[in-house]
Design a protein around this motif. Structure first.
Motif, PDB file in Angstrom:
ATOM      1  N   UNK A 149       0.840  -1.200   0.000  1.00 44.25           N
ATOM      2  CA  UNK A 149       0.000   0.000   0.000  1.00 44.25           C
ATOM      3  C   UNK A 149       0.878   1.254   0.000  1.00 44.25           C
ATOM      4  N   UNK A 150       1.933   1.248   0.836  1.00 43.70           N
ATOM      5  CA  UNK A 150       2.836   2.404   0.868  1.00 43.70           C
ATOM      6  C   UNK A 150       3.463   2.632  -0.496  1.00 43.70           C
ATOM      7  N   UNK A 151       3.894   1.558  -1.127  1.00 43.93           N
ATOM      8  CA  UNK A 151       4.569   1.701  -2.418  1.00 43.93           C
ATOM      9  C   UNK A 151       3.629   2.282  -3.461  1.00 43.93           C
ATOM     10  N   UNK A 152       2.401   1.816  -3.468  1.00 41.05           N
ATOM     11  CA  UNK A 152       1.440   2.358  -4.438  1.00 41.05           C
ATOM     12  C   UNK A 152       1.197   3.839  -4.155  1.00 41.05           C
ATOM     13  N   UNK A 153       1.097   4.175  -2.876  1.00 41.96           N
ATOM     14  CA  UNK A 153       0.908   5.585  -2.514  1.00 41.96           C
ATOM     15  C   UNK A 153       2.108   6.439  -2.917  1.00 41.96           C
ATOM     16  N   UNK A 154       3.290   5.819  -2.961  1.00 38.64           N
ATOM     17  CA  UNK A 154       4.492   6.559  -3.359  1.00 38.64           C
ATOM     18  C   UNK A 154       4.627   6.658  -4.872  1.00 38.64           C
ATOM     19  N   UNK A 155       3.709   6.030  -5.583  1.00 37.28           N
ATOM     20  CA  UNK A 155       3.698   6.210  -7.033  1.00 37.28           C
ATOM     21  C   UNK A 155       4.239   5.050  -7.838  1.00 37.28           C
ATOM     22  N   UNK A 156       4.522   3.917  -7.175  1.00 33.41           N
ATOM     23  CA  UNK A 156       5.004   2.760  -7.935  1.00 33.41           C
ATOM     24  C   UNK A 156       3.822   2.064  -8.612  1.00 33.41           C
ATOM     25  N   UNK A 157       4.065   1.606  -9.831  1.00 34.92           N
ATOM     26  CA  UNK A 157       3.029   0.900 -10.586  1.00 34.92           C
ATOM     27  C   UNK A 157       2.746  -0.448  -9.923  1.00 34.92           C
ATOM     28  N   UNK A 158       1.494  -0.688  -9.528  1.00 37.73           N
ATOM     29  CA  UNK A 158       1.188  -1.954  -8.849  1.00 37.73           C
ATOM     30  C   UNK A 158       1.599  -3.189  -9.635  1.00 37.73           C
ATOM     31  N   UNK A 159       1.638  -3.073 -10.954  1.00 39.86           N
ATOM     32  CA  UNK A 159       2.015  -4.246 -11.749  1.00 39.86           C
ATOM     33  C   UNK A 159       3.498  -4.584 -11.595  1.00 39.86           C
ATOM     34  N   UNK A 160       4.283  -3.650 -11.058  1.00 38.70           N
ATOM     35  CA  UNK A 160       5.710  -3.934 -10.884  1.00 38.70           C
ATOM     36  C   UNK A 160       6.020  -4.430  -9.471  1.00 38.70           C
ATOM     37  N   UNK A 161       4.989  -4.553  -8.648  1.00 39.22           N
ATOM     38  CA  UNK A 161       5.178  -4.987  -7.259  1.00 39.22           C
ATOM     39  C   UNK A 161       4.690  -6.418  -7.137  1.00 39.22           C
ATOM     40  N   UNK A 162       5.604  -7.341  -6.841  1.00 45.84           N
ATOM     41  CA  UNK A 162       5.211  -8.736  -6.677  1.00 45.84           C
ATOM     42  C   UNK A 162       5.326  -9.102  -5.201  1.00 45.84           C
ATOM     43  N   UNK A 163       4.340  -9.865  -4.747  1.00 47.62           N
ATOM     44  CA  UNK A 163       4.277 -10.127  -3.307  1.00 47.62           C
ATOM     45  C   UNK A 163       4.155 -11.618  -3.022  1.00 47.62           C
ATOM     46  N   UNK A 164       4.659 -11.996  -1.856  1.00 47.98           N
ATOM     47  CA  UNK A 164       4.485 -13.366  -1.386  1.00 47.98           C
ATOM     48  C   UNK A 164       4.198 -13.282   0.117  1.00 47.98           C
ATOM     49  N   UNK A 165       3.183 -14.006   0.557  1.00 48.86           N
ATOM     50  CA  UNK A 165       2.729 -13.881   1.937  1.00 48.86           C
ATOM     51  C   UNK A 165       2.963 -15.151   2.725  1.00 48.86           C
ATOM     52  N   UNK A 166       3.356 -14.961   3.976  1.00 45.74           N
ATOM     53  CA  UNK A 166       3.479 -16.089   4.902  1.00 45.74           C
ATOM     54  C   UNK A 166       2.321 -16.031   5.875  1.00 45.74           C
ATOM     55  N   UNK A 167       1.783 -17.194   6.255  1.00 51.61           N
ATOM     56  CA  UNK A 167       0.817 -17.218   7.336  1.00 51.61           C
ATOM     57  C   UNK A 167      -0.574 -16.917   6.841  1.00 51.61           C
ATOM     58  N   UNK A 168      -1.551 -17.172   7.675  1.00 51.82           N
ATOM     59  CA  UNK A 168      -2.935 -16.993   7.243  1.00 51.82           C
ATOM     60  C   UNK A 168      -3.288 -15.524   7.124  1.00 51.82           C
ATOM     61  N   UNK A 169      -4.146 -15.200   6.215  1.00 52.96           N
ATOM     62  CA  UNK A 169      -4.596 -13.827   6.054  1.00 52.96           C
ATOM     63  C   UNK A 169      -5.492 -13.470   7.231  1.00 52.96           C
TER      64      UNK A 169
END
Lengths: 218, 92, 257
Positions: free
Chosen positions: C232-252
């Motif tokens: 969320x911070x990165x998108x707010x800073x102006x980074x294109x969401x398509x360039x942000x890849x994420x991997x999550x640990x643990x249950x949502x």
């Protein structure tokens, strides 16, 4: 039910490698007749959600009972808290095989909800629970009356945390815990049974842990 | 510390595994469009929920459900009514 | 095909293979790396993960996913495992496993959260705790390929004792002027610590990450709350969401560490 290994993995049994010294930590100190088949006891309280945790302001919260298009009753938070409160202690059983013993919940029984709207008898045989975030689950009314079901607002004496379904969740502890719908907002009476979110997607329509009714087809 | 995990599990990857078992191509790089809000993203960037009961993959813009997958002893389930399409790039 | 997209590769049906422990490396007081030999391993890309399956003598089974810590150039596969209290699998892997022990493994899985040297940089890697594991595979691959792509690893850990790969990362950064490693400690800082404190927030990201105009390739890995906040911070800073890849640990929906 064919002979199944305890906690059998979902994947077809091909050649398996035995790992030296690995064993289940789970079957430790539990009175055997207290646990439904295939379950293990946890002291954690795992969170499983089909979506993000809704952030609900109590000032906006309402709970309603519906039949067809008509509203049988609706309460805001203060009104709901003013209804007769009941505290119960029960074991809960998740279809993912963990069970938690002696959990304490406080809220309003289904019987008291019916009384509050002036009904001596439930108006239909089934209900669908509707929740913030869109989750649904269906429960026979017979499994809610006689003290078997409640709308709870406190867990272990404290407000239910949002991740665990607060401000209010349905509690039907004698069925698998996916039926104890989190973030409940409406109970809609139905003439005919209809499957909810998991019941329409691989899981058992009723969900009795003592008969190990986990999946559609069990 | 999280109060509720028995081991740290790659949540998204439990969902990926459930989906991947059904597809011949790498599902994570496929693009998909949300039926509810129209936004397009890679399947790998959808928000995963509901492990280990199943995989519920939600739009990272509007939280709408694009896909659901479940694997029970009686079979596998896949629902994609929240996704307009899946698009796999062909290799150059 | 843009640099952020990869062609869909046909995948062979995932099958279990035998893994044998060849070496065990202590990373921290509760993290170990397991170096595994898997005959006929068909290779992987940095960022991918695999599933392991442990079977007890009574037939009881448990299965978990772990990110691969080693780059594709290594002969042995490395998994880095953190012992979670009351866990079922991680205490076995960290406390009980010996060299020579075996278990089943399948993979590699996931072509989305992947970086190859051919994809280029700048490369912006953001890790929460043991989320550093797949990002380390990327940095190790980058180094093996004489990587010149500018790279940043921004890593959040609870205390200095919790920083995984600390010595190796320090050495890597010393050898390579194009790599920066920034640690922030959220709970406990040693006396004289001149580095960052507290969680990764928008200000820290704005300060450290390659600016959006450079279109960095961004990989974020950690607990779900960590990943959601950072994204969320990165998108707010102006980074294109398509360039942000994420991997999550643990249950949502779980509470953050």
């Amino acid at each position: 039910m064919t002979g199944r290994l305890p906690n059998e993995s979902m994947i077809a049994m091909d050649e398996t490698t035995i790992s030296r010294g690995f064993r289940s930590k789970r079957q430790e100190q539990t009175p055997k007749n207290r646990l439904p088949p295939g379950q293990y006891v946890t002291t954690d309280f795992p969170v499983l959600s089909a979506g993000p945790t809704p952030q609900i302001k109590l000032g906006d919260w309402t709970f309603a009972l519906q039949l067809g298009g008509s509203l049988l009753g609706k309460w805001n938070w203060a009104e709901f808290e003013a209804l007769p409160q009941t505290t119960i202690k029960r074991d809960i059983h998740c279809v993912t095989k963990w069970s938690k013993l002696d959990t304490t919940w406080q809220g309003v029984t289904f019987d008291d909800l019916l009384k509050a709207v002036g009904l001596k008898e439930p108006p239909a045989f089934y209900i669908m629970a509707h929740c913030d975030g869109g989750y649904t689950t269906n429960v026979p009314v017979a499994d809610l009356i006689g003290g078997k079901g409640m709308i709870t607002t406190r867990y272990e004496g404290l407000p239910i945390p949002p991740a665990h379904g607060g401000p209010a969740r349905l509690l039907v502890p004698h069925l698998y815990f996916w039926k104890s719908a989190k973030w409940i907002r409406r109970v809609r009476f139905m003439e005919k049974d209809q499957p909810g979110f998991w019941e329409s997607f691989g899981y058992h329509n009723y969900g009795d842990p003592w008969k190990e009714q986990r999946y559609d087809g069990d | 510390m999280t109060e509720n995990v028995s081991d740290l599990v790659l949540e998204g990857n439990a969902a990926v595994t459930l989906l991947q078992e059904l597809f011949a191509c790498d599902i994570t790089v496929a693009r998909t469009q949300c039926e509810a809000c129209g936004s397009i993203e890679g399947v790998g960037s959808l928000r995963p929920y509901a492990a280990p009961m199943g995989a519920v993959l939600r739009c990272s813009h509007c939280d709408g459900i694009l896909m659901r997958a479940a694997h029970t002893p009686h079979g596998r389930w896949l629902e994609m009514k929240g996704a307009r399409y899946l698009r796999f790039q062909s290799s150059m | 095909m843009t640099a952020t997209e990869t062609a869909a590769q046909p995948v062979r049906r995932l099958e279990w293979q035998l893994a044998q422990v060849r070496e065990i490396v202590v990373e921290t007081y509760r993290v170990k790396s397991l170096l595994l030999h898997v005959a006929n391993w068909r290779g992987h890309l940095s960022g991918q993960h695999l599933d392991i399956r442990l079977t007890a003598e009574d037939g009881y089974q448990a299965q978990r996913s772990y990110s691969i810590a080693s780059p594709p150039e290594d002969e042995l596969l490395t998994l880095t495992v953190e012992r979670v209290d009351n866990g079922e699998v991680s205490p076995y892997l960290v406390d009980d496993l010996h060299v020579g022990d075996q278990f089943d493994l399948r993979g590699p899985i996931g072509g989305y959260f992947v970086w190859t040297a051919a994809m280029g940089g700048p490369l912006c890697l953001i890790a929460g705790g043991s989320g550093v594991v797949p990002l380390m595979a990327m940095l190790r691959h980058r180094e093996r390929r004489d990587g010149h792509a500018p790279a940043l690893l921004l890593c959040s850990s609870r205390s200095p004792e919790d920083v995984i790969y600390r010595a190796e990362l320090d050495a890597m950064a010393r050898r390579d002027p194009n790599l920066r490693v920034v640690n922030t400690l959220t709970r406990k800082q040693p006396d004289g610590w001149m580095g960052r404190r507290g969680r990764i927030d928008k200000a820290l990201l704005a300060q450290e990450c390659f600016p959006p105009e450079q279109s960095p390739k961004i990989f974020v890995c950690g607990s779900t709350p960590f990943v959601e906040d950072v994204s969320r911070f990165l998108v707010e800073l102006g980074y294109d969401p398509l360039t942000i890849k994420t991997e999550r640990f643990g249950p949502s929906g779980g509470q953050g560490p």
